[in-house]
Design an enzyme around this catalytic site. Structure first.
Site: not given
Ligand code: AQP
Length: 336
Positions: A198, A116, A201
Protein backbone atom coordinates in the site's frame (compact mmCIF):
# COMPACT_ATOMS: atom_id res chain seq x y z
CA UNK A 1 -28.00 21.14 16.43
CA UNK A 2 -27.32 18.02 14.36
CA UNK A 3 -29.44 17.49 11.26
CA UNK A 4 -30.94 14.25 12.44
CA UNK A 5 -32.86 13.53 9.19
CA UNK A 6 -29.69 13.09 7.18
CA UNK A 7 -27.68 9.88 7.42
CA UNK A 8 -24.48 10.30 9.38
CA UNK A 9 -20.93 9.89 8.09
CA UNK A 10 -17.78 9.71 10.19
CA UNK A 11 -14.23 9.29 8.94
CA UNK A 12 -10.75 10.22 10.11
CA UNK A 13 -7.18 10.53 8.97
CA UNK A 14 -3.97 10.30 10.97
CA UNK A 15 -1.61 13.29 10.82
CA UNK A 16 1.32 10.86 10.81
CA UNK A 17 3.08 12.49 7.86
CA UNK A 18 1.51 14.36 4.97
CA UNK A 19 -1.55 13.17 3.07
CA UNK A 20 -0.82 11.07 0.01
CA UNK A 21 -2.59 10.47 -3.26
CA UNK A 22 -3.62 7.12 -1.71
CA UNK A 23 -5.37 8.91 1.17
CA UNK A 24 -7.05 11.24 -1.32
CA UNK A 25 -8.28 8.67 -3.85
CA UNK A 26 -9.09 6.05 -1.21
CA UNK A 27 -10.92 8.26 1.25
CA UNK A 28 -10.77 12.08 1.08
CA UNK A 29 -12.30 12.35 -2.40
CA UNK A 30 -15.37 10.46 -1.15
CA UNK A 31 -15.55 12.69 1.91
CA UNK A 32 -16.04 15.69 -0.36
CA UNK A 33 -18.67 13.90 -2.48
CA UNK A 34 -20.66 12.92 0.61
CA UNK A 35 -20.89 16.33 2.28
CA UNK A 36 -24.00 17.45 0.35
CA UNK A 37 -26.09 14.41 1.08
CA UNK A 38 -24.99 13.39 4.57
CA UNK A 39 -24.34 14.94 7.97
CA UNK A 40 -20.55 14.47 8.00
CA UNK A 41 -18.00 14.45 10.83
CA UNK A 42 -14.40 14.44 9.61
CA UNK A 43 -11.56 14.26 12.08
CA UNK A 44 -7.80 14.59 12.17
CA UNK A 45 -7.24 11.61 14.43
CA UNK A 46 -4.19 12.84 16.29
CA UNK A 47 -4.70 10.46 19.24
CA UNK A 48 -4.21 7.58 16.82
CA UNK A 49 -1.04 9.04 15.36
CA UNK A 50 0.92 8.84 18.63
CA UNK A 51 0.68 5.04 18.63
CA UNK A 52 3.83 5.47 16.53
CA UNK A 53 6.44 7.88 17.93
CA UNK A 54 5.99 11.42 16.53
CA UNK A 55 8.17 14.49 16.70
CA UNK A 56 5.98 17.03 18.64
CA UNK A 57 6.91 20.08 16.52
CA UNK A 58 6.40 18.17 13.28
CA UNK A 59 3.08 16.78 14.53
CA UNK A 60 1.78 20.28 15.38
CA UNK A 61 2.70 21.50 11.89
CA UNK A 62 1.17 18.43 10.20
CA UNK A 63 -2.15 18.83 12.02
CA UNK A 64 -2.50 22.39 10.72
CA UNK A 65 -1.49 21.28 7.24
CA UNK A 66 -4.14 18.59 7.29
CA UNK A 67 -6.83 21.06 8.38
CA UNK A 68 -5.85 23.48 5.60
CA UNK A 69 -5.84 20.61 3.10
CA UNK A 70 -9.31 19.53 4.22
CA UNK A 71 -10.52 22.96 3.14
CA UNK A 72 -8.35 23.07 0.02
CA UNK A 73 -9.74 19.80 -1.39
CA UNK A 74 -13.25 21.22 -1.06
CA UNK A 75 -14.57 20.25 2.36
CA UNK A 76 -16.96 23.03 3.32
CA UNK A 77 -17.28 23.80 7.06
CA UNK A 78 -20.84 25.02 6.38
CA UNK A 79 -21.70 21.49 5.25
CA UNK A 80 -19.55 19.25 7.44
CA UNK A 81 -17.91 19.24 10.88
CA UNK A 82 -14.09 19.35 10.80
CA UNK A 83 -12.20 18.79 14.03
CA UNK A 84 -9.14 17.41 15.81
CA UNK A 85 -9.82 14.24 17.78
CA UNK A 86 -7.78 15.39 20.81
CA UNK A 87 -10.07 18.45 21.16
CA UNK A 88 -13.08 16.20 21.79
CA UNK A 89 -12.47 14.18 24.97
CA UNK A 90 -15.47 11.86 24.42
CA UNK A 91 -13.33 9.85 21.96
CA UNK A 92 -10.79 8.80 24.59
CA UNK A 93 -13.54 8.29 27.18
CA UNK A 94 -15.64 5.97 25.04
CA UNK A 95 -12.49 4.16 23.86
CA UNK A 96 -11.79 3.15 27.47
CA UNK A 97 -15.30 1.75 27.89
CA UNK A 98 -15.09 -0.12 24.57
CA UNK A 99 -11.71 -1.56 25.55
CA UNK A 100 -13.61 -3.40 28.25
CA UNK A 101 -15.89 -4.94 25.59
CA UNK A 102 -13.16 -5.83 23.08
CA UNK A 103 -11.41 -9.17 23.36
CA UNK A 104 -7.64 -9.62 23.46
CA UNK A 105 -7.95 -12.28 20.72
CA UNK A 106 -9.85 -9.89 18.44
CA UNK A 107 -7.17 -7.23 18.73
CA UNK A 108 -4.41 -9.79 18.20
CA UNK A 109 -5.91 -10.69 14.82
CA UNK A 110 -5.78 -7.15 13.40
CA UNK A 111 -3.42 -7.17 10.41
CA UNK A 112 -2.54 -3.51 10.86
CA UNK A 113 -1.34 -4.27 14.42
CA UNK A 114 0.76 -7.13 13.09
CA UNK A 115 2.23 -4.98 10.30
CA UNK A 116 2.91 -1.97 12.48
CA UNK A 117 4.42 -4.00 15.30
CA UNK A 118 6.82 -5.55 12.81
CA UNK A 119 7.68 -2.13 11.44
CA UNK A 120 8.12 -0.58 14.90
CA UNK A 121 9.50 -3.58 16.79
CA UNK A 122 11.15 -1.31 19.38
CA UNK A 123 7.84 0.36 20.31
CA UNK A 124 4.98 -2.16 20.42
CA UNK A 125 2.96 -0.11 22.87
CA UNK A 126 -0.47 -0.83 24.36
CA UNK A 127 -1.98 2.04 22.33
CA UNK A 128 -0.94 0.38 19.07
CA UNK A 129 -2.70 -2.77 20.26
CA UNK A 130 -5.94 -1.10 21.41
CA UNK A 131 -6.07 1.41 18.52
CA UNK A 132 -9.11 -0.41 16.98
CA UNK A 133 -11.20 0.24 20.15
CA UNK A 134 -10.48 3.96 19.81
CA UNK A 135 -11.41 3.73 16.16
CA UNK A 136 -14.67 1.99 17.13
CA UNK A 137 -15.34 4.84 19.58
CA UNK A 138 -14.69 7.41 16.82
CA UNK A 139 -17.41 5.90 14.65
CA UNK A 140 -19.94 4.84 17.28
CA UNK A 141 -20.00 8.19 19.13
CA UNK A 142 -21.80 9.87 16.21
CA UNK A 143 -24.38 7.08 15.65
CA UNK A 144 -22.69 6.79 12.28
CA UNK A 145 -24.41 5.14 9.31
CA UNK A 146 -21.55 5.25 6.83
CA UNK A 147 -17.73 5.28 7.08
CA UNK A 148 -15.88 6.10 3.82
CA UNK A 149 -12.42 4.45 3.93
CA UNK A 150 -9.79 2.62 1.89
CA UNK A 151 -9.78 -1.18 1.97
CA UNK A 152 -7.03 -1.33 4.64
CA UNK A 153 -9.59 -0.18 7.21
CA UNK A 154 -12.19 -2.86 6.41
CA UNK A 155 -11.07 -5.14 9.24
CA UNK A 156 -11.27 -2.28 11.76
CA UNK A 157 -14.81 -1.45 10.67
CA UNK A 158 -15.82 -5.10 11.03
CA UNK A 159 -14.44 -5.08 14.57
CA UNK A 160 -16.28 -1.84 15.43
CA UNK A 161 -19.51 -3.43 14.21
CA UNK A 162 -18.88 -6.53 16.34
CA UNK A 163 -18.17 -4.42 19.43
CA UNK A 164 -21.35 -2.39 18.86
CA UNK A 165 -23.47 -5.53 18.38
CA UNK A 166 -21.95 -7.02 21.55
CA UNK A 167 -22.63 -3.89 23.60
CA UNK A 168 -26.18 -3.55 22.22
CA UNK A 169 -26.74 -7.23 23.01
CA UNK A 170 -25.89 -6.71 26.68
CA UNK A 171 -27.48 -3.29 27.32
CA UNK A 172 -30.12 -2.85 24.61
CA UNK A 173 -29.97 -0.51 21.61
CA UNK A 174 -27.17 1.99 22.22
CA UNK A 175 -25.11 2.25 19.04
CA UNK A 176 -26.06 2.35 15.38
CA UNK A 177 -24.12 -0.31 13.43
CA UNK A 178 -22.01 1.54 10.82
CA UNK A 179 -21.28 0.36 7.26
CA UNK A 180 -17.95 0.90 5.49
CA UNK A 181 -17.97 2.46 2.02
CA UNK A 182 -14.94 1.52 -0.06
CA UNK A 183 -14.28 2.97 -3.54
CA UNK A 184 -14.01 0.54 -6.49
CA UNK A 185 -10.80 1.30 -8.37
CA UNK A 186 -9.01 3.31 -5.68
CA UNK A 187 -9.72 1.20 -2.58
CA UNK A 188 -6.00 0.51 -2.36
CA UNK A 189 -3.49 2.68 -4.18
CA UNK A 190 -0.14 0.98 -4.04
CA UNK A 191 3.41 2.19 -3.53
CA UNK A 192 5.19 3.42 -6.67
CA UNK A 193 8.40 1.76 -5.47
CA UNK A 194 6.85 -1.59 -4.51
CA UNK A 195 3.43 -1.99 -6.16
CA UNK A 196 2.58 -5.03 -4.04
CA UNK A 197 2.45 -2.76 -0.95
CA UNK A 198 0.00 0.00 0.00
CA UNK A 199 1.08 3.59 -0.63
CA UNK A 200 1.69 4.93 2.91
CA UNK A 201 2.52 8.42 4.12
CA UNK A 202 4.95 7.02 6.70
CA UNK A 203 6.98 5.04 4.12
CA UNK A 204 10.68 5.82 4.42
CA UNK A 205 11.12 5.93 0.64
CA UNK A 206 9.85 9.33 -0.57
CA UNK A 207 9.62 7.98 -4.13
CA UNK A 208 7.03 5.43 -3.02
CA UNK A 209 4.27 8.00 -2.56
CA UNK A 210 2.82 11.15 -4.10
CA UNK A 211 2.00 13.81 -1.53
CA UNK A 212 -0.91 16.15 -2.19
CA UNK A 213 1.58 18.99 -1.80
CA UNK A 214 4.29 17.55 -4.09
CA UNK A 215 5.37 19.99 -6.83
CA UNK A 216 4.38 19.09 -10.43
CA UNK A 217 8.00 18.30 -11.40
CA UNK A 218 8.38 15.94 -8.44
CA UNK A 219 5.08 14.26 -9.27
CA UNK A 220 6.14 13.62 -12.86
CA UNK A 221 9.59 12.45 -11.77
CA UNK A 222 8.13 10.01 -9.22
CA UNK A 223 5.75 8.52 -11.82
CA UNK A 224 8.62 8.20 -14.33
CA UNK A 225 10.55 6.16 -11.76
CA UNK A 226 7.55 4.03 -10.78
CA UNK A 227 8.34 0.30 -10.77
CA UNK A 228 6.58 -1.56 -13.61
CA UNK A 229 7.54 -4.64 -15.68
CA UNK A 230 9.30 -5.40 -18.94
CA UNK A 231 6.29 -6.33 -21.11
CA UNK A 232 5.80 -2.76 -22.41
CA UNK A 233 2.03 -3.26 -22.89
CA UNK A 234 -0.45 -1.17 -20.92
CA UNK A 235 -2.78 -3.95 -19.77
CA UNK A 236 -4.76 -4.36 -16.54
CA UNK A 237 -3.71 -7.46 -14.63
CA UNK A 238 -3.07 -6.84 -10.91
CA UNK A 239 -1.58 -10.33 -10.42
CA UNK A 240 1.06 -10.29 -13.20
CA UNK A 241 1.41 -6.56 -13.69
CA UNK A 242 0.96 -4.90 -10.27
CA UNK A 243 2.91 -1.76 -11.20
CA UNK A 244 1.04 -0.96 -14.43
CA UNK A 245 -2.30 -1.97 -12.89
CA UNK A 246 -1.68 0.40 -9.97
CA UNK A 247 -0.91 3.24 -12.38
CA UNK A 248 -4.06 2.37 -14.34
CA UNK A 249 -6.11 2.54 -11.13
CA UNK A 250 -4.65 5.98 -10.39
CA UNK A 251 -5.23 7.23 -13.94
CA UNK A 252 -8.77 5.82 -13.91
CA UNK A 253 -9.61 7.45 -10.56
CA UNK A 254 -8.26 10.81 -11.72
CA UNK A 255 -9.69 10.89 -15.27
CA UNK A 256 -12.79 8.67 -14.79
CA UNK A 257 -11.65 6.57 -17.78
CA UNK A 258 -12.28 2.82 -17.56
CA UNK A 259 -9.46 0.26 -17.73
CA UNK A 260 -10.60 -0.68 -21.27
CA UNK A 261 -10.46 2.93 -22.40
CA UNK A 262 -6.97 3.33 -20.91
CA UNK A 263 -5.73 0.17 -22.66
CA UNK A 264 -7.05 1.54 -25.98
CA UNK A 265 -5.57 5.00 -25.39
CA UNK A 266 -2.08 3.56 -24.88
CA UNK A 267 -2.29 0.71 -27.39
CA UNK A 268 1.03 0.61 -29.27
CA UNK A 269 2.63 3.21 -27.01
CA UNK A 270 5.39 2.55 -24.48
CA UNK A 271 5.38 2.91 -20.71
CA UNK A 272 7.15 6.28 -20.99
CA UNK A 273 4.08 7.90 -22.62
CA UNK A 274 1.73 6.26 -20.15
CA UNK A 275 3.73 7.26 -17.07
CA UNK A 276 3.96 10.84 -18.31
CA UNK A 277 0.20 10.97 -18.89
CA UNK A 278 -0.50 9.67 -15.36
CA UNK A 279 1.98 12.16 -13.87
CA UNK A 280 0.47 15.09 -15.77
CA UNK A 281 -3.11 14.09 -14.88
CA UNK A 282 -2.21 13.90 -11.18
CA UNK A 283 -0.24 17.18 -11.28
CA UNK A 284 -3.24 18.90 -12.95
CA UNK A 285 -5.60 17.49 -10.34
CA UNK A 286 -3.44 18.78 -7.50
CA UNK A 287 -2.56 22.24 -8.87
CA UNK A 288 -5.76 24.01 -7.74
CA UNK A 289 -5.66 22.18 -4.39
CA UNK A 290 -2.12 23.45 -3.80
CA UNK A 291 -2.89 27.08 -4.60
CA UNK A 292 -5.98 27.00 -2.39
CA UNK A 293 -3.86 25.44 0.37
CA UNK A 294 -1.30 28.28 0.13
CA UNK A 295 -4.08 30.83 0.46
CA UNK A 296 -5.70 29.17 3.48
CA UNK A 297 -2.40 28.64 5.33
CA UNK A 298 -1.90 32.41 5.39
CA UNK A 299 -5.05 32.82 7.50
CA UNK A 300 -4.26 31.02 10.77
CA UNK A 301 -7.18 32.70 12.61
CA UNK A 302 -9.65 31.31 10.10
CA UNK A 303 -8.18 27.81 10.45
CA UNK A 304 -8.40 28.02 14.24
CA UNK A 305 -12.02 29.17 14.02
CA UNK A 306 -12.92 26.18 11.80
CA UNK A 307 -11.39 23.53 14.04
CA UNK A 308 -12.63 25.16 17.26
CA UNK A 309 -16.22 25.39 16.06
CA UNK A 310 -15.93 21.86 14.66
CA UNK A 311 -14.78 20.49 18.02
CA UNK A 312 -17.63 22.20 19.86
CA UNK A 313 -20.22 20.65 17.61
CA UNK A 314 -18.52 17.23 17.65
CA UNK A 315 -18.44 17.35 21.46
CA UNK A 316 -22.12 18.30 21.69
CA UNK A 317 -23.23 15.44 19.43
CA UNK A 318 -20.84 12.77 20.73
CA UNK A 319 -21.51 13.53 24.39
CA UNK A 320 -25.12 12.45 23.95
CA UNK A 321 -23.92 8.94 23.06
CA UNK A 322 -21.31 8.90 25.82
CA UNK A 323 -23.89 9.92 28.46
CA UNK A 324 -26.17 7.13 27.27
CA UNK A 325 -23.30 4.63 27.54
CA UNK A 326 -22.30 5.79 31.04
CA UNK A 327 -25.89 5.34 32.20
CA UNK A 328 -26.18 1.89 30.59
CA UNK A 329 -23.04 0.51 32.21
CA UNK A 330 -24.14 1.74 35.64
CA UNK A 331 -22.19 4.93 36.32
CA UNK A 332 -24.05 7.54 38.37
CA UNK A 333 -24.87 11.05 37.12
CA UNK A 334 -22.39 13.86 37.84
CA UNK A 335 -23.52 16.24 40.58
CA UNK A 336 -21.85 19.27 38.97
N1 AQP B 1 -2.81 3.65 -0.26
C1 AQP B 1 -4.08 3.87 0.03
N2 AQP B 1 -5.05 3.62 -0.88
C2 AQP B 1 -6.36 3.85 -0.59
N3 AQP B 1 -6.77 4.36 0.59
C3 AQP B 1 -5.84 4.63 1.51
N4 AQP B 1 -5.91 5.13 2.77
C4 AQP B 1 -4.67 5.20 3.28
N5 AQP B 1 -3.75 4.78 2.40
C5 AQP B 1 -4.46 4.40 1.29
C6 AQP B 1 -7.14 5.55 3.41
O1 AQP B 1 -6.93 6.88 3.89
C7 AQP B 1 -7.69 7.07 5.08
C8 AQP B 1 -6.82 7.68 6.14
O2 AQP B 1 -5.83 6.75 6.52
P1 AQP B 1 -4.95 6.98 7.80
O3 AQP B 1 -4.02 8.07 7.57
O4 AQP B 1 -5.82 7.21 8.97
O5 AQP B 1 -4.20 5.66 8.09
P2 AQP B 1 -3.57 4.59 7.17
O6 AQP B 1 -4.64 3.79 6.50
O7 AQP B 1 -2.64 3.81 8.02
O8 AQP B 1 -2.80 5.46 6.07
P3 AQP B 1 -1.27 5.53 5.78
O9 AQP B 1 -1.05 6.57 4.74
O10 AQP B 1 -0.73 4.15 5.49
O11 AQP B 1 -0.72 6.08 7.14
P4 AQP B 1 0.48 5.55 7.99
O12 AQP B 1 1.64 5.48 7.02
O13 AQP B 1 0.67 6.58 9.05
O14 AQP B 1 0.10 4.22 8.54
C9 AQP B 1 -8.24 5.71 5.47
O15 AQP B 1 -9.59 5.64 5.10
C10 AQP B 1 -7.43 4.74 4.66
O16 AQP B 1 -8.15 3.56 4.34
Amino acid sequence: MSEINKKIVFSGIQPSGEPTLGNYLGALKNWVLMQDEYECFYSIVDLHSITVRQDPAALRAQIKKFMALFLAIGLDPEKCTLFCQSHVPTHAELAWILNCYTMFGELSRMTQFKDKSQKHADNINAGLFTYPSLMAADMLLYQTDVVPVGIDQKQHIELARNIAVRFNGIYGDTFKIPEGVIPKTSAKINSLADPTKKMSKSDENINSYILLLDKPDDIIRKFKRAVTDSEAIVRYSPEDKPGISNLMNIYSAVTSKTHDEIEKEFDGKGYGDFKLAVGEAVADLLKPVQSEYERIMKDKDYLEKIYSEGAQKAYYVSNKTLSKVYKKVGFIKKGF
